[in-house]
Design a protein around this motif. Sequence first.
Motif, PDB file in Angstrom:
ATOM      1  N   HIS B  45       3.730  -3.255   8.706  1.00  0.00           N
ATOM      2  CA  HIS B  45       3.757  -3.051   7.250  1.00  0.00           C
ATOM      3  C   HIS B  45       2.610  -3.750   6.534  1.00  0.00           C
ATOM      4  N   PRO B 295      12.108   1.384   5.589  1.00  0.00           N
ATOM      5  CA  PRO B 295      11.780  -0.036   5.414  1.00  0.00           C
ATOM      6  C   PRO B 295      12.580  -0.713   4.296  1.00  0.00           C
ATOM      7  N   SER B 378       6.538   5.268   5.085  1.00  0.00           N
ATOM      8  CA  SER B 378       6.777   4.075   4.280  1.00  0.00           C
ATOM      9  C   SER B 378       6.617   4.354   2.796  1.00  0.00           C
TER      10      SER B 378
END
Lengths: 348, 528
Positions: B45, B295, B378
């Motif tokens: 990330h 996420p 994401s």
Amino acid sequence: MKVTVGMIKKLCTVTLMAIAAWFFPMGSGAQTQTNHEEGAQAYAKHCSICHGDHREGNLPGFPPLLDISRQLNDQQMATLIHTGKGRMPAFPKMPQEELMALIRFLHSDDLSAGAAHGEEGGANVADAGRRLFQRNCAFCHGRDAAGGETGPDLTRSKLALADVNGDKIGEVVRNGRPDKKMPAFNFSSDEIRSIAAFIHAQQKKAAEHPGGRRGVDVADLQTGNAADGKAYFNGAGGCAKCHSPTGDLAGIASRFEGLQLEERMLYPRNTKTKVNVTLPSGEKISGVLAYRDEFTIGLRDSDGTYHSWPTSRVRFTVDSPVDAHVELFSKYTDKDIHDLMAYLQTLR
Amino acid sequence: MKFLQYTFLLASAGLLSLLPQAVTAQNLDPSAILHPAPDSWPTYHGDYSGRRHSHLTQITPQNVGNLTLAWAFQTDQNAAIKASPLLVDGILYFTVPDNIWAVDARSGHMLWHFNKPTDEGDHIGQRGVAMYKGWLYFLSPDGHLTSLNAKDGSVRWTVQVADVSKGYWTTMAPLVIRNHVIIGVSGDFDNLPGYLKSIDPETGETQWQWLSTPPAGTPNSTTGGMTWITGTYDPDLNLLYWGTGNPTPVLNGKTRPGDDLYTCSIVALNPDTGKLVWGFSVSPHDTHDWDAVEPPVLVDGDFHGKPHKMLMQASRNGYFFVLDRTNGKSLLTAPFGPVNWALGVDKDGHPIPNPEKEPAPDGRLIAPDEGGLTNFRSPSFDPKTGLFIVDAHPSWSIYFAKPADGNYGWAGADYGLWGKGVIEAIDYQTGKIRWTHDVGPGGSGAGVLTTDSGLTFTGDAHGNVLALDTRTGKTLWHAGAGAPMYSSPISYELDGRQYVITSSGGVLFAWALPEHLQESGKKAAGRR
């Protein structure tokens, strides 16, 4: 392979690399098998397109490699692969490990690039296909090919049932189905045949258990009320604004049945959308929408000729009657859908 | 000379966090992930928060129209890139199943390529590597974790972390926290419990394992809860946050009454022990395959006037969740697109599943479809605007299940009818959607990156890479890249030049401003 690590962790990098070098290229029989498979895969990936799936070549342009190890030694083969020759492309970036495996494979008697994926020929083709299917297809189509995440049940697919030796399945696999988000796969002809053999074996298996068969049967979709469906068609659903039971829908239930009919009823795919474009000059062009993103609009005119423009330079209107189906999604009850289905099934 | 550069840097910028990675090449001290340097993207990330927000500001709404190709890298593979590259010491590491590439982040030329075909396990995707000191950690489809030397891709060890013969496979990018390499697993074709494992980065030995669900065969109990997207981490609370996948059997919930904990949940674990601290069920008793693995994004800020340590998730089931991440209590639950499967939201913020919308023999119309209102891609949180930006997928489908479908694995069938892609900017305090931006029929697989200068990078369903204005959602720049993006963009700065990395199909693209338009070249020159 699990290298025991307790003893290794204190050693320095150089020693580790030496150990790794000792473990990997010259290991046991199992390791040799792995190398063979790697070599076969390298061949299938880089060489078979010209030199054939079975190293048979394609003369006059592409020589067979059946006895290549009698003509060239390992060093000459490595140089040729790295630098290319004539129309043969160079593979300068091929990693050493892959190159060594490929050369070893070219020495071997196993002539089948497909060996990378299991045994060739006869009853074993479906087994080879099973492994390819599990790796590449099972996620969407299910491990038994009877449907899974996103992908349809291939044991009921008309196309797959009509397929002979991969002739129809191969076309779909190689081209993908962009409208349904199915990707294209570059499989060799042998691989396609093996996948098709696996799917056909699964079809046979499924057909042997008609009573307890999983998936959607025509009989499952008979819970609605045709009269209520007709009322919905002419009333709340607004279907009659565009469709007619004696016009476009006449005999629809003779052409489609079961799940296929229900999917078409809820959202027909591949309908044609009309677009009218006005150019800066004032000239107007109409046709069938062929492409549209934020930046470009494309159409095919009545001659079949493709035209496109930046969306910022032209004015255009899009006539897409199928959007009415999208607007209905949030209005249907499940009963409405089952009733409509019952009504459509009366239109034979 | 190097020492002088350092002194200069430390004195002038006080960027202490640069120290660890600058000392040794191809080396990542785990503490560097706490405050990633601008010239790094050290974890899936980019940092532990999962915000996918870059502080870089060289590329701005004003100059992004000049963005151009710096380089492209061709993997020559059929497999689409789904990985987020790591960037450490000027080298990018990224993957497709069975393959890793190490590429010079300045030029795009290849340093090494690891290519080890595996015959078993689902090859659906590979999301990237993790790094600890000089070692990379890579999961292969056959459930093995391999540690490699980042310098040359040579293998140090390989350990089995999941049993492919039982039906597990592995795709995710591991997460490094201190001396823990945390891995998750995939596998919902079989009735198997999901789990997280912590692996010793030096030895490959298992430190702990946490099971999402009871072992297979436990009566009246669910299996499932796979863990196939990298989680996030709060170093102050020392809590690891992870989303878990759907229960199994997937579409038939009869054998698993109740909420099916901890499937379709967000869980908080102690990363040193693997002990559960709290869990929050996002889809109680899911029967639609809506993994809650998206996420868990960590944000510190005001919620309705009071400061909170928050966790936000736009979930596959169509709801946007804001939790207090210290205790897992709900702050907000709101749909972010069409959803028709719930009767409402209970007092604790859990959607209440409508039994009438469970898959049935004659079919049930369901929104969203099985791919969900969002998925693996994401989202990004932009702190300036307070917008949570997600690539959404409004969609409809029909779900079937009947006794003949059994109670093992998939146990039903579902068919997508229609869907489209929309980038949505959600106001996290209200759940209201501030703006939307259509990205095409079917939907886009692209993740989202925001930057401090007010830009949002993503992609559309046709293969265009897009730069949007974060405040309005208006397109400021685009480039046709030839295939849709199935990864999430990243950004970094090297030699005073900001790069944005995107993938399309099997090609990695690096975008940057033309060199004559870069202003801050001198300022950052000492960083390398």
